[in-house]
Write an enzyme that holds these catalytic residues in place. Structure first.
Site, mmCIF file in Angstrom:
data_model
loop_
_atom_site.group_PDB
_atom_site.id
_atom_site.type_symbol
_atom_site.label_atom_id
_atom_site.label_comp_id
_atom_site.label_asym_id
_atom_site.label_seq_id
_atom_site.Cartn_x
_atom_site.Cartn_y
_atom_site.Cartn_z
ATOM 1 N N TYR A 176 -72.885 -24.427 16.898
ATOM 2 C CA TYR A 176 -73.770 -23.309 16.504
ATOM 3 C C TYR A 176 -72.955 -22.053 16.149
ATOM 4 O O TYR A 176 -73.187 -21.433 15.095
ATOM 5 C CB TYR A 176 -74.740 -23.028 17.651
ATOM 6 C CG TYR A 176 -75.842 -22.052 17.331
ATOM 7 C CD1 TYR A 176 -76.758 -22.307 16.316
ATOM 8 C CD2 TYR A 176 -75.981 -20.869 18.059
ATOM 9 C CE1 TYR A 176 -77.789 -21.407 16.040
ATOM 10 C CE2 TYR A 176 -77.004 -19.973 17.794
ATOM 11 C CZ TYR A 176 -77.902 -20.244 16.775
ATOM 12 O OH TYR A 176 -78.923 -19.351 16.504
ATOM 13 N N ASN A 201 -83.850 -19.182 6.969
ATOM 14 C CA ASN A 201 -84.065 -18.992 8.406
ATOM 15 C C ASN A 201 -83.897 -20.288 9.205
ATOM 16 O O ASN A 201 -83.543 -20.259 10.374
ATOM 17 C CB ASN A 201 -85.486 -18.408 8.556
ATOM 18 C CG ASN A 201 -86.094 -18.674 9.904
ATOM 19 O OD1 ASN A 201 -85.809 -17.975 10.871
ATOM 20 N ND2 ASN A 201 -86.932 -19.706 10.001
ATOM 21 N N THR A 224 -88.857 -18.834 21.384
ATOM 22 C CA THR A 224 -89.186 -19.919 20.445
ATOM 23 C C THR A 224 -88.782 -21.262 21.047
ATOM 24 O O THR A 224 -88.159 -21.319 22.103
ATOM 25 C CB THR A 224 -88.413 -19.755 19.118
ATOM 26 O OG1 THR A 224 -87.016 -19.903 19.404
ATOM 27 C CG2 THR A 224 -88.661 -18.421 18.459
ATOM 28 N N LYS A 274 -72.833 -20.587 12.289
ATOM 29 C CA LYS A 274 -73.316 -19.215 12.024
ATOM 30 C C LYS A 274 -72.164 -18.310 11.560
ATOM 31 O O LYS A 274 -72.363 -17.447 10.695
ATOM 32 C CB LYS A 274 -73.994 -18.633 13.272
ATOM 33 C CG LYS A 274 -75.340 -19.286 13.599
ATOM 34 C CD LYS A 274 -76.402 -19.060 12.521
ATOM 35 C CE LYS A 274 -77.778 -19.532 12.948
ATOM 36 N NZ LYS A 274 -78.788 -19.405 11.895
#
Ligand SMILES: NC(=O)c1ccc[n+]([C@@H]2O[C@H](COP(=O)([O-])OP(=O)(O)OC[C@H]3O[C@@H](n4cnc5c(N)ncnc54)[C@H](OP(=O)(O)O)[C@@H]3O)[C@@H](O)[C@H]2O)c1
Length: 250
Positions: free
Chosen positions: A152, A85, A189, A156
Site C-alpha cells: 500500500y 479513488n 469505510t 501510493k
C-alpha cells in the site's frame, strides 16, 4: 454539461463524492466491480451512469475507458473531471508471506490502472480547449513505512510521484490541465474494517487502528468528500500539482 468520472463509486469515499457532485448538477460516470443502487436510483439534479469494471483487469479497464471517452466526445462538455479513488489496502502482510496474485491485483488497481487511464484521458482530449481536472486519491501511507503496508505504501508513493510528474508535464506543455493529489486521512469505510481485521503479526499497528474506531477518530466519508467536492466545484481554487489534504480544512 458538467461531467465527472469517478473510480470506486460502489461504497466509501467514492460513493460520497459521486452523490455530492450529483447534488451540484454534475453528471457522474462511476466505475467499480459492484453497482451502487442508491446512486442509480437517486433523484438528484445530476445523473449517474455505472460501468461495472474490474480495475485489476487492464484490458477491461482500457475497454471501459474507450467506451466512456466515446460517449463523452458526443456530449456538450462544459467541464470534465476525473477522480481516481478506487484502491485496495490488501495484502496487509510482511514481505515473504504474500500471495503473488494479490500483489499483482494491488499494483494493478492502485497504480497501473491510474497510469493507463490518465494516458488514455490526456490522449483523448489533447486537441480540446477544455481544461481538464484530474485528482488522484492518495494516503499518508505514501510518506512513511508501516509494518505490513509495504504494498500500500509503495503503490501510493508511486501514485504520488506519477501525479506530480504528470502535473509537471502539463505545466511545461501549457495545457491548462490541473492534476493534483487528495489525501482523505482516516475514514470510516470497509477499507478500515479490513485493516482492523488483520492479525498483529501481519500489521503491527492493528491495535492503534482498532482504537481509532472505538474512539470515534475515523471521519465520515460525507464530511471528507465535501472538502474535495467544494474544491472541484470551484476549479479556480485548484493548483496544478498540489497536495491537498482533508486536514487542511477539517
Ligand atoms: N479509508 C481510509 O481510512 C483511507 C485513508 C487514506 C486513504 N484512503 C484512500 O481513499 C480511497 C477510498 O478508500 P475507501 O476507504 O473509500 O475504500 P473502500 O470503502 O474499500 O472502497 C473502495 C472502492 O474502490 C473500488 N475498487 C476496489 N477494487 C476495485 C477493482 N478491482 N475494480 C474496480 N473498483 C475497485 C471498490 O468497489 P468494488 O469493490 O465494488 O469493486 C470501492 O468502490 C482509496 O484510494 C484509499 O486508498 C482511505
Amino acid at each position: 454539461m458538467k461531467y465527472a468520472v469517478i473510480t470506486g463509486t460502489s461504497k466509501g469515499l467514492g460513493a460520497s463524492i459521486a452523490k455530492q457532485l450529483m447534488e451540484a448538477s454534475v453528471h457522474v460516470i462511476g466505475i467499480a466491480r459492484s453497482e451502487n443502487k442508491a446512486l442509480m436510483d437517486a433523484d438528484l439534479p445530476g445523473s449517474y451512469q455505472h460501468y461495472q469494471t474490474d480495475l485489476a483487469d487492464l484490458e477491461q479497464t482500457q475497454q471501459t475507458f474507450m467506451e466512456i471517452i466515446e460517449f463523452l466526445k458526443k456530449q456538450p462538455l462544459e467541464s470534465l473531471q476525473l477522480v481516481q479513488n478506487a484502491a485496495l489496502v490488501t495484502p496487509i502482510e510482511q514481505v515473504g508471506k504474500q500471495d503473488s496474485k494479490q500483489l499483482t491485483a494491488h499494483v494493478h488497481v492502485n497504480l497501473l490502472s491510474p497510469m493507463i487511464i490518465t494516458n488514455l484521458w490526456l490522449d483523448a482530449w489533447r486537441d480540446s480547449d477544455l481544461p481538464l481536472v484530474l485528482v488522484n486519491v492518495t494516503s499518508g501511507a505514501a510518506n512513511r513505512s508501516v509494518y505490513g503496508w509495504n504494498a500500500y505504501g509503495s503503490s501510493k508513493a508511486g501514485l504520488d510521484r506519477y501525479t506530480n510528474t504528470v502535473a509537471l508535464e502539463q505545466d511545461t506543455l501549457g495545457t491548462g490541465n490541473k492534476v493534483f493529489l487528495f489525501d482523505p486521512s482516516i475514514m470510516d469505510t470497509e477499507m478500515q474494517g479490513e485493516i482492523r481485521s488483520s492479525d498483529q503479526s501481519q500489521f503491527a499497528d492493528v491495535e492503534q487502528f482498532k482504537n481509532y474506531k472505538t474512539d470515534n477518530k475515523l471521519r465520515d466519508t460525507d464530511d471528507v468528500a465535501k472538502v474535495l467536492v467544494d474544491r472541484l466545484l470551484d476549479e479556480t481554487t485548484i493548483q496544478n500539482g498540489e497536495y491537498y489534504s482533508v486536514k487542511d480544512v477539517l
